[in-house]
Enzyme design. Structure first.
Site, PDB file in Angstrom:
ATOM      1  N   ASP A  21       0.814  -1.221   0.000  1.00 17.57           N
ATOM      2  CA  ASP A  21       0.000   0.000   0.000  1.00 17.57           C
ATOM      3  C   ASP A  21       0.846   1.268   0.000  1.00 17.57           C
ATOM      4  O   ASP A  21       0.682   2.132  -0.852  1.00 17.57           O
ATOM      5  CB  ASP A  21      -0.919   0.063   1.234  1.00 17.57           C
ATOM      6  CG  ASP A  21      -1.854  -1.123   1.309  1.00 17.57           C
ATOM      7  OD1 ASP A  21      -1.546  -2.171   0.693  1.00 17.57           O
ATOM      8  OD2 ASP A  21      -2.897  -1.014   1.975  1.00 17.57           O
ATOM      9  N   SER A 182      -4.894  -8.724   8.373  1.00 15.74           N
ATOM     10  CA  SER A 182      -4.301  -7.402   8.513  1.00 15.74           C
ATOM     11  C   SER A 182      -3.625  -7.389   9.884  1.00 15.74           C
ATOM     12  O   SER A 182      -4.273  -7.557  10.917  1.00 15.74           O
ATOM     13  CB  SER A 182      -5.403  -6.340   8.435  1.00 15.74           C
ATOM     14  OG  SER A 182      -4.911  -5.128   8.942  1.00 15.74           O
TER      15      SER A 182
HETATM   16  N1  ARG Z   1      -8.898  -2.651  15.901  1.00 15.24           N
HETATM   17  C1  ARG Z   1      -7.680  -2.277  16.522  1.00 15.24           C
HETATM   18  C2  ARG Z   1      -7.673  -0.808  16.810  1.00 15.24           C
HETATM   19  O1  ARG Z   1      -8.440  -0.093  16.228  1.00 15.24           O
HETATM   20  C3  ARG Z   1      -6.491  -2.700  15.717  1.00 15.24           C
HETATM   21  C4  ARG Z   1      -6.279  -1.955  14.440  1.00 15.24           C
HETATM   22  C5  ARG Z   1      -5.167  -2.530  13.651  1.00 15.24           C
HETATM   23  N2  ARG Z   1      -4.757  -1.684  12.585  1.00 15.24           N
HETATM   24  C6  ARG Z   1      -4.229  -2.124  11.449  1.00 15.24           C
HETATM   25  N3  ARG Z   1      -3.902  -1.218  10.576  1.00 15.24           N
HETATM   26  N4  ARG Z   1      -4.084  -3.380  11.189  1.00 15.24           N
HETATM   27  O2  ARG Z   1      -6.920  -0.338  17.590  1.00 15.24           O
END
Ligand code: ARG
Length: 411
Positions: A21, A182
């Site tokens: 990305d 992710s």
């Molecule tokens: N849901 C979690 C938060 O908002 C983790 C986010 C993870 N971010 C990522 N770009 N994979 O803190």
């Protein structure tokens, strides 16, 4: 190039990870905005190889690369203050990603200043929390900064769109296999979202985890550790003084081997939807339990109530990206005052996913054996309790009497 009425962007600083990305974003920014692109890499302990990123960013079209080692500052000034607050979001999530965003943005703004840039850019999507956190932090540092969030602008919709774009522009993206999740990793935690995890009934596969073994795979013998606390923060592990980042890294290792700190969360995102995430926060989980153990000895009960009372609000502020907001700073002062008494040592038994308190002591303990004892004592007159209970019960007694009357008058 963008035909924008807005002021033209001269130079953008991109938070760069080296992945597909952000590699594409370098080129896209140059095309769309006709600007110079500076790549900025924040090392918050993601464990990935950071050095090769410099070459990679330059090859992808960045004019300059800044690599910042933020590990110590991250743990000392962000993770530890948050742990002092006892912050956990919605009862489960230890905020490992949320707490890293403000420091990443802060250091990014330093690069903006150093390179006289006029814009920042990031690879966060328009659906998630990270965009909010990055941008709130940036705006609170420079209200005039221009933010470019390509995921909210471009029409590249999928990974194959990105790969096509990269190919067209000859961007070297060592085509890795599509990651099934992710992932976001730093010294406090690793998070996993997406892929099969989007089905909340599906249990993650064992090979997904990066920092912890499963409790079943953990050793059959417990590991004992000792942590010394000063002013609410851990300063020594097994008697050895360590810097915050070193201490957390070491704890991650010990706790991870004992299967500690996994959490399966369904959380409410800032923008409204619920999402499912799996987290591993081995060292953080130990530190949370350890601090509470020393607090139990040293913290006045009413002070503890006040601190715990603001915990949910504090956690929400971190989750929603309000780290640099005045209300978080004000709550921090309260938290820091409340935890300034937390000195002492806790002995912990780590065993198959569990953190078990095995002992605690403190030079400024409020625990007074003479008062607490079940044996005979000379300091506490048990007869005093009678009056205390009677007065405390007064309003309950009155209510009970009145209720009988009300019932009588209804007849
Ligand atoms: N849901 C979690 C938060 O908002 C983790 C986010 C993870 N971010 C990522 N770009 N994979 O803190």
């Amino acid at each position: 190039m963008k035909n924008k009425v807005e002021k033209k962007v001269k130079r953008a600083v991109l938070a760069y990870s080296g992945g597909l990305d952000t590699s594409v974003i370098i080129q896209w920014l140059k095309e769309e905005y006709g600007c110079d692109v500076v790549a900025y890499v924040a090392d918050v302990g993601q464990g990935a190889e950071i050095k090769p990123l410099k070459k990679k960013a330059l090859k992808s079209g960045a004019s300059k690369v800044f690599i910042k080692d933020l590990k110590e500052e991250f743990v000392r000034d962000f993770v530890f203050p948050m742990l002092r607050a006892g912050a956990i979001y919605e009862g489960n999530y230890m905020l490992g990603t949320a707490i890293a965003r403000p420091i990443i943005a802060k250091a990014q703004m330093e690069v903006v200043r150093a390179t006289r840039a006029d814009a920042v850019s990031h690879g966060a999507t328009g659906k998630g929390n990270d965009q909010v956190r990055f941008e709130l932090a940036c705006y609170s540092i420079d209200p005039h900064i221009k933010v470019i969030a390509p995921w909210r602008e471009w029409d590249l919709k999928s990974r194959s769109d990105l790969l096509r774009y990269a190919k067209k522009h000859k961007i070297d993206v060592t085509v890795s296999k599509k990651k099934p999740y992710s992932i976001d990793r730093n010294l406090l935690h690793t998070s996993f979202e997406g892929g099969i995890l989007e089905d909340t009934w599906k249990t993650p596969k064992e090979d997904m985890f990066l920092m912890t073994v499963s409790p079943e795979k953990a050793p059959n013998r417990p590991t004992y550790i000792e942590l010394d606390y000063e002013n609410g923060d851990p300063v020594r592990l097994n008697g050895k003084k360590m810097t915050p980042a070193k201490l957390l890294a070491k704890l991650n290792d010990i706790a991870g081997r004992n299967g500690i700190g996994r959490a399966d969360c369904v959380e409410s995102r800032v923008v409204g939807m619920k999402s499912r995430g799996i987290y591993e926060t081995p060292g953080g989980t130990v530190l949370h339990e350890a601090r509470r153990a020393v607090e139990a000895l040293t913290m006045d009960r009413e002070v503890m109530k006040v601190r715990d009372g603001v915990m949910a609000r504090y956690a929400e502020l971190v989750y929603y990206g309000y780290w640099f907001a005045p209300e978080r700073v004000a709550l921090q002062k309260l938290v820091d005052e409340a935890t300034s008494c937390v000195h002492g040592t806790v002995k912990l038994k780590l065993y198959k996913g569990n953190v078990i308190i095995a002992g605690r002591k403190s030079d400024n303990s409020l625990y007074h054996p003479d008062f607490a004892t079940f044996e005979e004592d000379t300091v506490y007159d048990q007869r005093d309790a009678e009056g205390f209970i009677k007065i405390s019960a007064l309003r309950l007694k009155i209510r009970s009497m009145m209720e009988t009357q009300w019932k009588g008058s209804k007849k």
